[in-house]
Write a protein that holds these residues in place. Structure first.
Motif, PDB file in Angstrom:
ATOM      1  N   ALA A   1     155.571  77.599 -77.140  1.00 35.72           N
ATOM      2  CA  ALA A   1     155.299  78.959 -76.680  1.00 35.72           C
ATOM      3  C   ALA A   1     156.360  79.397 -75.679  1.00 35.72           C
ATOM      4  O   ALA A   1     157.106  78.582 -75.131  1.00 35.72           O
ATOM      5  N   ALA A   2     156.416  80.690 -75.436  1.00 41.51           N
ATOM      6  CA  ALA A   2     157.322  81.252 -74.437  1.00 41.51           C
ATOM      7  C   ALA A   2     156.580  81.405 -73.109  1.00 41.51           C
ATOM      8  O   ALA A   2     155.351  81.338 -73.057  1.00 41.51           O
ATOM      9  N   ALA A   3     157.337  81.621 -72.043  1.00 38.28           N
ATOM     10  CA  ALA A   3     156.763  81.827 -70.706  1.00 38.28           C
ATOM     11  C   ALA A   3     157.561  82.904 -69.987  1.00 38.28           C
ATOM     12  O   ALA A   3     158.751  83.099 -70.262  1.00 38.28           O
ATOM     13  N   VAL A   4     156.902  83.596 -69.082  1.00 36.65           N
ATOM     14  CA  VAL A   4     157.543  84.646 -68.284  1.00 36.65           C
ATOM     15  C   VAL A   4     157.080  84.484 -66.838  1.00 36.65           C
ATOM     16  O   VAL A   4     155.897  84.249 -66.585  1.00 36.65           O
ATOM     17  N   SER A   5     158.014  84.594 -65.901  1.00 34.47           N
ATOM     18  CA  SER A   5     157.623  84.540 -64.494  1.00 34.47           C
ATOM     19  C   SER A   5     158.191  85.745 -63.761  1.00 34.47           C
ATOM     20  O   SER A   5     159.183  86.340 -64.187  1.00 34.47           O
ATOM     21  N   GLY A   6     157.517  86.099 -62.678  1.00 36.88           N
ATOM     22  CA  GLY A   6     157.976  87.256 -61.926  1.00 36.88           C
ATOM     23  C   GLY A   6     157.167  87.488 -60.680  1.00 36.88           C
ATOM     24  O   GLY A   6     156.529  86.562 -60.159  1.00 36.88           O
ATOM     25  N   THR A   7     157.176  88.749 -60.231  1.00 38.33           N
ATOM     26  CA  THR A   7     156.510  89.111 -58.992  1.00 38.33           C
ATOM     27  C   THR A   7     155.712  90.403 -59.151  1.00 38.33           C
ATOM     28  O   THR A   7     156.018  91.232 -59.999  1.00 38.33           O
ATOM     29  N   VAL A   8     154.718  90.543 -58.308  1.00 38.07           N
ATOM     30  CA  VAL A   8     153.948  91.774 -58.177  1.00 38.07           C
ATOM     31  C   VAL A   8     154.165  92.264 -56.748  1.00 38.07           C
ATOM     32  O   VAL A   8     154.082  91.472 -55.798  1.00 38.07           O
ATOM     33  N   SER A   9     154.472  93.567 -56.613  1.00 42.18           N
ATOM     34  CA  SER A   9     154.677  94.120 -55.268  1.00 42.18           C
ATOM     35  C   SER A   9     154.052  95.509 -55.174  1.00 42.18           C
ATOM     36  O   SER A   9     153.699  96.119 -56.183  1.00 42.18           O
TER      37      SER A   9
ATOM     38  N   LEU B   1     147.304  85.409 -82.224  1.00 36.60           N
ATOM     39  CA  LEU B   1     146.648  84.194 -82.694  1.00 36.60           C
ATOM     40  C   LEU B   1     145.951  83.548 -81.515  1.00 36.60           C
ATOM     41  O   LEU B   1     146.587  82.958 -80.664  1.00 36.60           O
ATOM     42  N   GLY B   2     144.663  83.681 -81.462  1.00 34.19           N
ATOM     43  CA  GLY B   2     143.921  83.076 -80.365  1.00 34.19           C
ATOM     44  C   GLY B   2     143.889  83.985 -79.161  1.00 34.19           C
ATOM     45  O   GLY B   2     144.280  85.144 -79.221  1.00 34.19           O
ATOM     46  N   PRO B   3     143.432  83.452 -78.039  1.00 35.42           N
ATOM     47  CA  PRO B   3     143.282  84.276 -76.843  1.00 35.42           C
ATOM     48  C   PRO B   3     144.633  84.738 -76.310  1.00 35.42           C
ATOM     49  O   PRO B   3     145.632  84.034 -76.416  1.00 35.42           O
ATOM     50  N   ASN B   4     144.650  85.934 -75.745  1.00 35.55           N
ATOM     51  CA  ASN B   4     145.858  86.473 -75.140  1.00 35.55           C
ATOM     52  C   ASN B   4     145.926  85.955 -73.703  1.00 35.55           C
ATOM     53  O   ASN B   4     145.061  86.276 -72.894  1.00 35.55           O
ATOM     54  N   PRO B   5     146.941  85.156 -73.373  1.00 33.58           N
ATOM     55  CA  PRO B   5     146.992  84.582 -72.031  1.00 33.58           C
ATOM     56  C   PRO B   5     147.164  85.642 -70.942  1.00 33.58           C
ATOM     57  O   PRO B   5     147.783  86.677 -71.159  1.00 33.58           O
TER      58      PRO B   5
ATOM     59  N   GLY C   1     152.182  80.276 -72.549  1.00 33.53           N
ATOM     60  CA  GLY C   1     151.436  80.278 -73.801  1.00 33.53           C
ATOM     61  C   GLY C   1     151.607  81.517 -74.647  1.00 33.53           C
ATOM     62  O   GLY C   1     150.713  81.878 -75.410  1.00 33.53           O
ATOM     63  N   LEU C   2     152.760  82.180 -74.552  1.00 33.21           N
ATOM     64  CA  LEU C   2     153.007  83.398 -75.323  1.00 33.21           C
ATOM     65  C   LEU C   2     153.691  83.080 -76.648  1.00 33.21           C
ATOM     66  O   LEU C   2     154.673  82.340 -76.679  1.00 33.21           O
ATOM     67  N   GLN C   3     153.191  83.667 -77.725  1.00 31.50           N
ATOM     68  CA  GLN C   3     153.856  83.457 -79.010  1.00 31.50           C
ATOM     69  C   GLN C   3     155.102  84.338 -79.096  1.00 31.50           C
ATOM     70  O   GLN C   3     155.219  85.345 -78.397  1.00 31.50           O
ATOM     71  N   ALA C   4     156.055  83.926 -79.921  1.00 26.74           N
ATOM     72  CA  ALA C   4     157.279  84.685 -80.110  1.00 26.74           C
ATOM     73  C   ALA C   4     156.946  86.057 -80.677  1.00 26.74           C
ATOM     74  O   ALA C   4     155.966  86.230 -81.392  1.00 26.74           O
ATOM     75  N   GLY C   5     157.776  87.033 -80.336  1.00 24.73           N
ATOM     76  CA  GLY C   5     157.587  88.389 -80.833  1.00 24.73           C
ATOM     77  C   GLY C   5     157.703  89.396 -79.707  1.00 24.73           C
ATOM     78  O   GLY C   5     157.945  89.042 -78.555  1.00 24.73           O
TER      79      GLY C   5
ATOM     80  N   SER D   1     144.623  89.749 -56.317  1.00 23.45           N
ATOM     81  CA  SER D   1     143.596  90.538 -56.994  1.00 23.45           C
ATOM     82  C   SER D   1     144.084  91.080 -58.334  1.00 23.45           C
ATOM     83  O   SER D   1     143.327  91.697 -59.075  1.00 23.45           O
ATOM     84  N   VAL D   2     145.360  90.855 -58.654  1.00 27.30           N
ATOM     85  CA  VAL D   2     145.965  91.373 -59.879  1.00 27.30           C
ATOM     86  C   VAL D   2     146.176  90.239 -60.881  1.00 27.30           C
ATOM     87  O   VAL D   2     146.449  89.100 -60.498  1.00 27.30           O
ATOM     88  N   ARG D   3     146.028  90.560 -62.142  1.00 31.56           N
ATOM     89  CA  ARG D   3     146.377  89.653 -63.246  1.00 31.56           C
ATOM     90  C   ARG D   3     147.459  90.342 -64.060  1.00 31.56           C
ATOM     91  O   ARG D   3     147.533  91.572 -64.090  1.00 31.56           O
ATOM     92  N   VAL D   4     148.296  89.561 -64.737  1.00 30.83           N
ATOM     93  CA  VAL D   4     149.350  90.116 -65.592  1.00 30.83           C
ATOM     94  C   VAL D   4     149.161  89.568 -66.993  1.00 30.83           C
ATOM     95  O   VAL D   4     149.033  88.352 -67.187  1.00 30.83           O
ATOM     96  N   GLY D   5     149.135  90.464 -67.964  1.00 31.76           N
ATOM     97  CA  GLY D   5     149.016  90.085 -69.368  1.00 31.76           C
ATOM     98  C   GLY D   5     150.235  90.561 -70.146  1.00 31.76           C
ATOM     99  O   GLY D   5     151.037  91.353 -69.649  1.00 31.76           O
TER     100      GLY D   5
END
Length: 167
Positions: A56-64, A91-95, A109-113, A78-82
């Motif tokens: 799977a792919a992964a993404v990291s970052g910040t919330v401001s 395919l399956g749950p969206n992380p 856990g992100l699928q390609a696309g 208090s924030v979530r990022v999808g």
């Protein structure tokens, strides 16, 4: 849809001839693996098809938060990022990533696309200002993720400057 046996074998009955996109997801590891493969079904059975799963792919970052009205900045936790998948079947749950108190997050856990990045749980009195990837605005533009890729530099920015919509 078909379940995969413990030995990796699978079958689908009653598939009409045509061109298809076969999508697969593993469920037997901490991080799911995915496959997307074009197949053509003719008048005879398609046998000995090999489907190779990729990480799977992964993404990291910040919330401001940018305040123009002197409002107290909320707790970033208090924030979530999808990252909903665009133009494809999930395919399956969206992380969803939980944001740390420091404002950082990692979404695994992100699928390609192509994906859009979206905050979930906007704090009261705050609206999304922009989503950028290394300085490029991707608020309304899908980002193409490749299998096994790790993207860094995603920034989710909220503002307390609420604009009125005149009808």
């Amino acid at each position: 849809a078909s379940r995969i046996n413990w030995d990796g074998a699978f079958s689908m009955n009653g598939v009409a001839p045509g061109r298809y996109i076969l999508r697969a997801r593993s469920d037997d590891s901490v991080e799911p693996q995915f496959a997307v493969q074009s197949i053509t079904v003719a008048d005879t059975d398609l046998t000995n098809l090999t489907v190779i799963l990729a990480p799977a792919a992964a993404v990291s970052g910040t919330v401001s938060f940018e305040t123009s009205q002197g409002q107290q900045v909320p707790d970033p936790a208090s924030v979530r990022v999808g990252a909903p998948l665009v133009d494809s079947v999930d395919l399956g749950p969206n992380p969803v990533a939980r944001v740390e108190r420091t404002g950082t997050f990692t979404l695994n856990g992100l699928q390609a696309g192509p994906h859009l990045f979206r905050p979930q749980g906007n704090p009261r009195g705050w609206v999304l200002k922009a989503v950028t990837l290394n300085g490029r605005d991707v608020t309304d533009s899908p980002v193409e993720l490749r299998a096994g890729q790790t993207l860094t530099g995603l920034s989710v920015v909220f503002t307390d400057r609420l604009t009125e919509v005149n009808g």
